[in-house]
Enzyme design. Structure first.
Site, short mmCIF file in Angstrom:
data_model
loop_
_atom_site.label_atom_id
_atom_site.label_comp_id
_atom_site.label_asym_id
_atom_site.label_seq_id
_atom_site.Cartn_x
_atom_site.Cartn_y
_atom_site.Cartn_z
N ASN A 152 -17.10 -30.80 -55.97
CA ASN A 152 -16.68 -31.37 -57.26
C ASN A 152 -17.82 -32.15 -57.91
OD1 ASN A 152 -14.05 -30.42 -57.54
ND2 ASN A 152 -13.25 -32.01 -56.19
N ASP A 187 -24.46 -28.72 -46.85
CA ASP A 187 -23.27 -29.12 -46.10
C ASP A 187 -23.29 -28.43 -44.74
OD1 ASP A 187 -20.52 -30.67 -47.09
OD2 ASP A 187 -20.26 -29.44 -45.30
N CYS A 189 -24.37 -34.13 -49.01
CA CYS A 189 -23.14 -33.74 -48.31
C CYS A 189 -22.19 -33.24 -49.38
CB CYS A 189 -22.54 -34.96 -47.60
SG CYS A 189 -23.66 -35.71 -46.38
N ALA A 190 -22.33 -31.98 -49.73
CA ALA A 190 -21.88 -31.54 -51.05
C ALA A 190 -20.50 -30.91 -51.13
CB ALA A 190 -22.91 -30.57 -51.62
N ALA A 191 -20.05 -30.27 -50.04
CA ALA A 191 -18.82 -29.48 -50.14
C ALA A 191 -17.60 -30.38 -50.20
CB ALA A 191 -18.72 -28.54 -48.95
N PRO A 192 -16.53 -30.00 -50.92
CA PRO A 192 -16.34 -28.72 -51.64
C PRO A 192 -16.97 -28.64 -53.03
CG PRO A 192 -14.36 -30.03 -51.78
CD PRO A 192 -15.33 -30.82 -50.94
N CYS A 235 -14.98 -42.52 -49.77
CA CYS A 235 -13.59 -42.75 -50.18
C CYS A 235 -12.91 -43.59 -49.09
CB CYS A 235 -12.85 -41.45 -50.47
SG CYS A 235 -12.78 -40.29 -49.13
N1 SAM Z 1 -19.35 -34.53 -52.25
C1 SAM Z 1 -18.21 -33.67 -51.96
C2 SAM Z 1 -17.41 -33.43 -53.21
O1 SAM Z 1 -17.49 -34.24 -54.14
O2 SAM Z 1 -16.72 -32.44 -53.31
C3 SAM Z 1 -17.37 -34.23 -50.84
C4 SAM Z 1 -18.16 -34.48 -49.56
S1 SAM Z 1 -17.21 -34.92 -48.14
C5 SAM Z 1 -16.81 -36.58 -48.42
C6 SAM Z 1 -18.43 -35.03 -46.88
C7 SAM Z 1 -19.06 -33.70 -46.50
O3 SAM Z 1 -20.18 -33.97 -45.66
C8 SAM Z 1 -18.17 -32.76 -45.71
O4 SAM Z 1 -18.03 -31.55 -46.42
C9 SAM Z 1 -18.94 -32.52 -44.40
O5 SAM Z 1 -18.85 -31.20 -43.94
C10 SAM Z 1 -20.35 -32.86 -44.81
N2 SAM Z 1 -21.27 -33.28 -43.74
C11 SAM Z 1 -21.00 -34.01 -42.64
N3 SAM Z 1 -22.12 -34.21 -41.92
C12 SAM Z 1 -23.13 -33.61 -42.60
C13 SAM Z 1 -24.53 -33.46 -42.37
N4 SAM Z 1 -25.12 -33.98 -41.29
N5 SAM Z 1 -25.26 -32.78 -43.28
C14 SAM Z 1 -24.68 -32.24 -44.37
N6 SAM Z 1 -23.35 -32.34 -44.63
C15 SAM Z 1 -22.60 -33.01 -43.75
#
Ligand code: SAM
Length: 310
Positions: free
Chosen positions: A116, A135, A111-114, A237
């Site tokens: 960092n 993502d 779950c990579a976006a954005p 978080c």
């Molecule tokens: N790891 C990221 C960073 O360090 O920048 C922050 C990730 S954020 C906490 C969680 C992310 O999970 C969101 O961008 C969301 O769109 C994505 N997400 C939610 N459900 C998902 C799924 N089933 N598969 C992949 N990504 C998913």
């Protein structure tokens, strides 16, 4: 209002793909900042917020991390716009640090976006090997492309895909040895989110937590099902036990070949004591660790019997 608590330093991660710690330290000295050396305690980091003046410290837990006084704005700084610096909270540096993929290995950021943490993982890989990043959110994925380009990341393969639909049987992922699971969470460890949550009705909040922790369990369990995976880091978080220790406890029961490891013994705050071994988990809060609220657990595949002796 109650007593004024500590303020969050401006943490700045140096991007080793583009530069090195010494060059960044020299740059800020030229810009009139006083370098105070490496912090020896969290109290020393807290002192950044108690006196005025342009000063900075090196962090004591995360290598390549600098701490500036709270409120320092570096968004327009040329080192930031050139991708030499990543503005990332200290606690959110822990998941990649503890995943510690060897240079050139195969990694999934589920779950990579954005991105960092993706950029931090790429730096650990020295841009060698493969970093599969998924993502669901198209917009956030676009932001991520920009961030990774700026950071000089080249070993990534981004996909706008639900991680739960990524097949562990696909030959493409046969060599994946390290997976980061940083799923959507309530965000209750982030100051602004704390206020929003407090305003919500309790029933709505518990429904939301239930839905989130359902997804968190599925994502973590899916990660542990990849055939060659050795280490999986789970992070949120959130400060809610329901999204943290309870998720970890249940998934450990379902995956007996994995156990938790205490990957950062010097960290001062541990998981809530709701199951044996929960103290291997890391927790973070503003008052205890001078970071945002955060949670990290490190799952390690247990060695097979015949491998454990010499
Ligand atoms: N790891 C990221 C960073 O360090 O920048 C922050 C990730 S954020 C906490 C969680 C992310 O999970 C969101 O961008 C969301 O769109 C994505 N997400 C939610 N459900 C998902 C799924 N089933 N598969 C992949 N990504 C998913």
């Amino acid at each position: 209002g109650g007593a004024v608590g500590p303020a969050l330093p401006r943490y700045v991660r140096v991007n080793p793909i583009k530069t090195c710690l010494n060059d960044v330290i020299a740059y800020f000295k030229r810009r009139g900042y006083t370098y105070l050396g490496k912090a020896r305690s969290i109290e020393e980091l807290a002192e950044l917020g108690q006196k005025s003046g342009k000063r900075f410290l090196q962090d004591l837990h995360v290598p390549d991390l600098l701490a500036f006084p709270p409120g320092t704005d570096l968004h327009k700084d040329s080192l930031y716009t050139a991708g030499h610096l990543i503005l990332q909270d200290k606690a959110s540096c822990l998941p990649a640090l503890l995943l510690a993929p060897p240079v050139g290995s195969c990694v999934i950021d589920a779950c990579a976006a954005p991105g960092n943490k993706t950029s931090q993982l790429a730096a650990m890989l020295q841009n060698k090997g493969k970093l599969f990043a998924f993502d669901l959110d198209t917009k956030r994925l676009a932001t991520m492309s920009t961030l990774l380009l700026r950071a000089g990341v080249t070993c990534q393969e981004l996909a706008n895909q639900d991680f739960l639909t990524v097949s562990p049987e696909d030959p493409k992922y046969q060599k994946v040895s390290h997976i980061l699971v940083d799923p959507s969470c309530s965000g209750s460890g982030i100051p602004d989110q704390m206020r929003i949550l407090a305003d919500k009705e309790e029933s709505a909040q518990s429904e939301r937590l239930e839905a989130l922790s359902g997804f968190q369990r599925r994502a973590l369990s899916h990660a542990l099902s990849f055939p060659s995976v050795q280490r999986v880091v789970y992070s949120t978080c959130s400060i809610h036990q329901q999204e943290n220790e309870e998720v970890v406890r249940d998934i450990l029961e379902q995956h007996p070949h994995f156990s938790l490891i205490d990957a950062l013994p010097s960290w001062p705050m541990h998981g809530l004591n709701i199951f044996p071994g929960s103290s291997c988990c890391l927790r973070a809060t503003l008052s205890d660790t001078l970071t945002n609220g955060f949670f990290v657990a490190v799952f390690q595949r247990q060695k097979k019997e015949n491998e454990s002796h010499f």
